[in-house]
Design an enzyme around this catalytic site. Structure first.
Site, short mmCIF file in Angstrom:
data_model
loop_
_atom_site.label_atom_id
_atom_site.label_comp_id
_atom_site.label_asym_id
_atom_site.label_seq_id
_atom_site.Cartn_x
_atom_site.Cartn_y
_atom_site.Cartn_z
N GLN A 121 -2.34 -14.14 -5.50
CA GLN A 121 -1.75 -13.55 -3.87
C GLN A 121 -2.96 -12.51 -3.27
O GLN A 121 -2.48 -12.16 -2.16
CB GLN A 121 -0.45 -12.57 -4.74
CG GLN A 121 0.91 -12.95 -5.01
CD GLN A 121 2.13 -12.52 -5.33
OE1 GLN A 121 1.56 -10.88 -5.27
NE2 GLN A 121 2.63 -12.86 -6.10
N HIS A 156 0.98 -8.67 -6.31
CA HIS A 156 1.79 -7.12 -5.85
C HIS A 156 0.29 -6.24 -4.90
O HIS A 156 0.24 -5.31 -5.81
CB HIS A 156 2.54 -6.33 -6.45
CG HIS A 156 3.31 -7.01 -6.89
ND1 HIS A 156 5.13 -6.86 -7.21
CD2 HIS A 156 3.90 -8.44 -6.46
CE1 HIS A 156 5.54 -8.30 -7.71
NE2 HIS A 156 5.76 -9.28 -6.79
#
Length: 524
Positions: free
Chosen positions: A240, A302
């Protein structure tokens, strides 16, 4: 006949040991999750502890049974073969050790293959890992004990163990139907690798970021996509992590400044960073980092990464909890799991809510967030609106007020990906509840507050992109909460990473894929 009975004895012993290992592992992971909350000062009574443990036996244990069952079967077969081949005395120690080692290997393998860094939250720390492995060792000992020749199990007990291990049927989940209004979808630009954010310049051109670390310039008609612009800071691109939001300065026509949010550092020590640069014909000039989140974290999950301007020209940056660091979101000594507010040069405004607290980081504006990836300022109603990813359910839309605690991980409407309870509380005193939540999760991404003229029926609505749901949700926000009115653009069947309102009122969508596109939405 004797041989058949022997197999029933072994099968019954294995299943009883398996069941006990699953139950013990479930109880251990619950207690370690609750301990993490207790360490934050959260009060957890005996009744709440028991209820949470029982809920995890229903929701988490079936998932854990798959993980533990696979490791236990293989480990006991391997250990038994080694005992036989090496003619080792005393089966119990070797079966116990094999079960513990097998579970450790399985945890590492699952964490490597799964999209989240750590599948079972209790194993984030050494204490939880050791406790989970101890339950496997006990299961190995039980298998050795019950499978002894003189410790045979009755046949009906073996059959009962088989019945107990049958899985649970998951309930079907419903979804909103797509709206069938009159709009036209056309490809505005293509050939983009995981595009993340879109920002329009005053002359109608647009900047688009690609997660691997590239910034490109689109012509006003979308027909020309530039080569990657020079001067982009070095980006940590993995999972991510990568290049996130691009934001144009309020005084761009004078300063030519743009802001980039991105992951920086390495796998073992990385941050969410913000850099400012001056847009010149071939790229960025005079680039410098103005913010770096603290502390460093490990992994590639995240980061948050959305930015928005407030009326006083201060900059909002959303951050994530790093997945394995969720308790940090309740600590004012850490940027992890917060929203920060900074001046354009990266300094902390003197009126930030925690500026006077000696131990607090001065940039923090709000805290208790999981992974905030949508942020807009509602100029008509003078409010900052964000949304954040929940785990399995519990995605949220929040109206942000400075100094407020938004609950994560103490209060959440979502479960962990394994079905385990993150917290026994869906709300908690002193913590704000969301204006709207989604369960099951839609995985919200970028959003816009539509203020264009092309779609009068959408005026004042939030258009929220969804990665998992592969569509856009139109949400109407009021003083009493928010309502999910309808879903749009589901016919694309693509992960929607960003949603923007264009200069002339068209809606622009970014699709999250290796061959990502910019989609332009106009009326028929």
């Amino acid at each position: 006949m004797e041989k058949r009975v022997g197999w029933f004895r072994v099968l019954g012993a294995f299943l009883i040991a398996l069941i006990m290992g699953v139950l013990a592992g479930s109880l251990v992971q619950t207690q370690f999750n609750l301990l993490a909350l207790r360490n934050l000062g959260v009060e957890i009574g005996l009744g709440t502890r028991l209820q949470t443990s029982l809920e995890d036996l229903v929701n988490f244990a079936p998932v854990y049974a798959v993980v533990f069952g696979a490791s236990f079967l293989v480990s006991q077969l391997v250990a038994s073969l080694m005992i036989r081949q090496l003619e080792l005395r005393g089966r119990a120690p070797f079966l116990s050790l094999g079960a513990a080692v097998g579970l450790w290997v399985t945890f590492k393998l699952v964490d490597f293959l799964a999209p989240m860094p750590t599948l079972i939250a209790a194993t984030r720390g050494a204490g939880g890992m050791v406790a989970m492995l101890a339950t496997a060792a006990v299961a190995g000992w039980l298998f050795a004990h019950f499978s002894r020749r003189r410790r045979g199990l009755p046949r009906h007990l073996a059959i009962g163990a088989v019945i107990i291990t049958l899985g649970w049927m998951a309930p079907q989940e419903s979804a909103l139907a797509d709206a069938s209004s009159g709009y036209r979808l056309e490809t505005f630009a293509s050939g983009l690798e995981h595009p993340w954010s879109l920002a329009f310049l005053p002359d109608g051109r647009a900047l688009v970021t690609e997660r691997p670390g590239r910034l490109r310039l689109l012509s006003a008609d979308g027909q020309q996509v530039s080569e990657p612009l020079a001067g982009v800071p070095k980006v940590f691109a993995s999972g991510q992590a990568g290049l996130f939001d691009v934001l144009v300065a309020p005084d761009f026509e004078q300063s030519r400044h743009i802001y980039l949010a991105y992951a920086c550092g390495t796998w073992s020590a990385n941050h969410t960073c913000v850099a400012r640069g001056r847009l010149v014909p071939n790229g960025l000039d005079d680039v410098r980092e103005v913010f770096r989140s603290l502390p460093a974290k490990t992994g590639d999950a995240h980061y948050g990464g959305r930015m928005a301007w407030l009326p006083d020209a201060t900059l909002i940056l959303t951050l994530g909890d790093g997945f394995d660091y969720r308790e940090e979101a309740q600590k004012l000594t850490s940027h992890i799991g917060t929203i920060i507010r900074i001046n354009r040069d990266g300094s902390a405004p003197e009126d930030n809510p925690f500026i006077a607290e000696a131990e607090a980081l001065p940039e923090i504006f709000s805290y208790g967030h999981r992974n905030v990836q949508g942020a807009v300022y509602d100029w008509g109603n003078n409010r900052l609106i964000t949304h954040e990813h929940g785990p399995r359910g519990g995605d949220e839309i929040n109206v942000i007020e400075g100094g407020t605690n938004y609950g994560w991980p103490v209060a959440t409407l979502g479960l962990d990906y394994t079905g385990a309870r993150v917290s026994p509380f869906t709300e908690y005193d002193g913590m704000a509840s969301p204006a709207l939540d989604w369960t099951p999760s839609i995985a919200p991404s970028g959003m816009t507050l539509y203020d264009g003229d092309l779609f009068p029926e959408w005026q004042g609505s939030l258009l929220v992109g969804a990665l998992a749901a592969r569509r856009v949700h139109r949400v109407v926000l009021s003083n009493d909460g928010a309502v999910d009115m309808e879903t749009l653009f589901g016919e694309l069947n693509e992960r929607i990473r960003d949603v923007r309102t264009g200069p002339e009122g068209a809606v622009f969508l970014l699709t999250d894929s290796p061959e990502g596109r910019v989609i332009r939405v106009t009326p028929w």
